[in-house]
Design a protein around this motif. Structure first.
Motif, short mmCIF file in Angstrom:
data_model
loop_
_atom_site.label_atom_id
_atom_site.label_comp_id
_atom_site.label_asym_id
_atom_site.label_seq_id
_atom_site.Cartn_x
_atom_site.Cartn_y
_atom_site.Cartn_z
N ALA A 26 0.83 -1.20 0.00
CA ALA A 26 0.00 0.00 0.00
C ALA A 26 0.87 1.26 0.00
CB ALA A 26 -0.93 0.00 1.21
N LYS A 27 1.93 1.25 0.76
CA LYS A 27 2.82 2.41 0.82
C LYS A 27 3.49 2.64 -0.54
CE LYS A 27 5.81 4.50 4.07
NZ LYS A 27 6.46 4.37 5.32
N ARG A 28 3.93 1.57 -1.18
CA ARG A 28 4.57 1.69 -2.48
C ARG A 28 3.58 2.17 -3.56
NH1 ARG A 28 8.62 -3.50 -3.00
NH2 ARG A 28 10.08 -2.78 -1.41
N LYS A 29 2.31 1.81 -3.42
CA LYS A 29 1.30 2.21 -4.40
C LYS A 29 0.68 3.57 -4.06
CE LYS A 29 1.44 -1.55 -6.85
NZ LYS A 29 1.78 -1.60 -8.25
N GLY A 30 0.99 4.12 -2.90
CA GLY A 30 0.45 5.41 -2.50
C GLY A 30 -0.97 5.36 -1.98
N ILE A 31 -1.40 4.21 -1.49
CA ILE A 31 -2.75 4.05 -0.95
C ILE A 31 -2.67 4.21 0.57
CG2 ILE A 31 -4.68 2.47 -0.68
CD1 ILE A 31 -3.71 1.12 -3.29
N LYS A 32 -3.50 5.08 1.10
CA LYS A 32 -3.49 5.34 2.54
C LYS A 32 -4.27 4.26 3.27
CE LYS A 32 -3.01 10.25 1.86
NZ LYS A 32 -3.62 11.55 1.96
N GLU A 51 -9.88 4.07 -1.49
CA GLU A 51 -10.03 2.88 -2.33
C GLU A 51 -8.91 2.80 -3.36
OE1 GLU A 51 -12.38 0.45 -2.10
OE2 GLU A 51 -12.98 1.47 -0.25
N PRO A 52 -8.53 1.57 -3.73
CA PRO A 52 -7.56 1.43 -4.82
C PRO A 52 -8.14 2.01 -6.11
CG PRO A 52 -7.84 -0.64 -3.65
CD PRO A 52 -8.87 0.29 -3.12
N LYS A 53 -7.27 2.55 -6.96
CA LYS A 53 -7.72 3.23 -8.17
C LYS A 53 -8.18 2.27 -9.26
CE LYS A 53 -4.79 7.23 -7.34
NZ LYS A 53 -4.40 6.89 -6.00
N ASN A 54 -7.67 1.04 -9.25
CA ASN A 54 -8.07 0.07 -10.27
C ASN A 54 -7.91 -1.35 -9.73
OD1 ASN A 54 -5.27 -0.60 -10.57
ND2 ASN A 54 -5.04 1.18 -11.91
N ALA A 55 -8.30 -2.31 -10.54
CA ALA A 55 -8.25 -3.71 -10.12
C ALA A 55 -6.83 -4.20 -9.90
CB ALA A 55 -8.95 -4.59 -11.14
N ASN A 56 -5.87 -3.67 -10.65
CA ASN A 56 -4.48 -4.09 -10.47
C ASN A 56 -3.95 -3.69 -9.10
OD1 ASN A 56 -4.25 -5.30 -12.97
ND2 ASN A 56 -3.51 -3.43 -13.97
N GLN A 57 -4.26 -2.48 -8.66
CA GLN A 57 -3.84 -2.05 -7.33
C GLN A 57 -4.49 -2.91 -6.25
OE1 GLN A 57 -4.54 2.10 -6.67
NE2 GLN A 57 -2.52 2.67 -7.44
N GLU A 58 -5.74 -3.22 -6.43
CA GLU A 58 -6.45 -4.05 -5.45
C GLU A 58 -5.84 -5.44 -5.38
OE1 GLU A 58 -11.01 -5.03 -4.10
OE2 GLU A 58 -10.64 -3.75 -5.82
N ALA A 59 -5.50 -6.00 -6.54
CA ALA A 59 -4.87 -7.32 -6.57
C ALA A 59 -3.49 -7.27 -5.93
CB ALA A 59 -4.77 -7.82 -8.00
N ASP A 60 -2.73 -6.22 -6.19
CA ASP A 60 -1.41 -6.08 -5.57
C ASP A 60 -1.52 -6.03 -4.05
OD1 ASP A 60 -0.12 -6.10 -8.00
OD2 ASP A 60 0.03 -3.92 -8.13
#
Length: 66
Positions: A26-32, A51-60
């Protein structure tokens, strides 16, 4: 009480490593996210602040734990 303290310590350590994997991704993707909250006899909880911006971020995020 059945397996002893060694098992309990190892289990809590594994939960900690698992949750830190989610936080690292989450930190690497910039998600709080919130900090990990340990709940006795249940596990741990981390809540998303956004929320994650897309499905790829959610999967990561999901694959970050295992």
């Amino acid at each position: 009480m059945v397996y002893g303290w060694n098992f309990a310590v190892a289990l809590v350590h594994q939960i900690y490593i698992h949750e830190m994997g989610h936080l690292l991704v989450a930190k690497r993707k910039g998600i709080k996210m919130t900090n990990a909250i340990f709940i006795p006899f249940v596990g741990a909880l981390i809540a998303l602040k956004e929320e994650p911006k897309n499905a790829n971020q959610e999967a990561d995020l999901a694959f970050g734990g295992p």
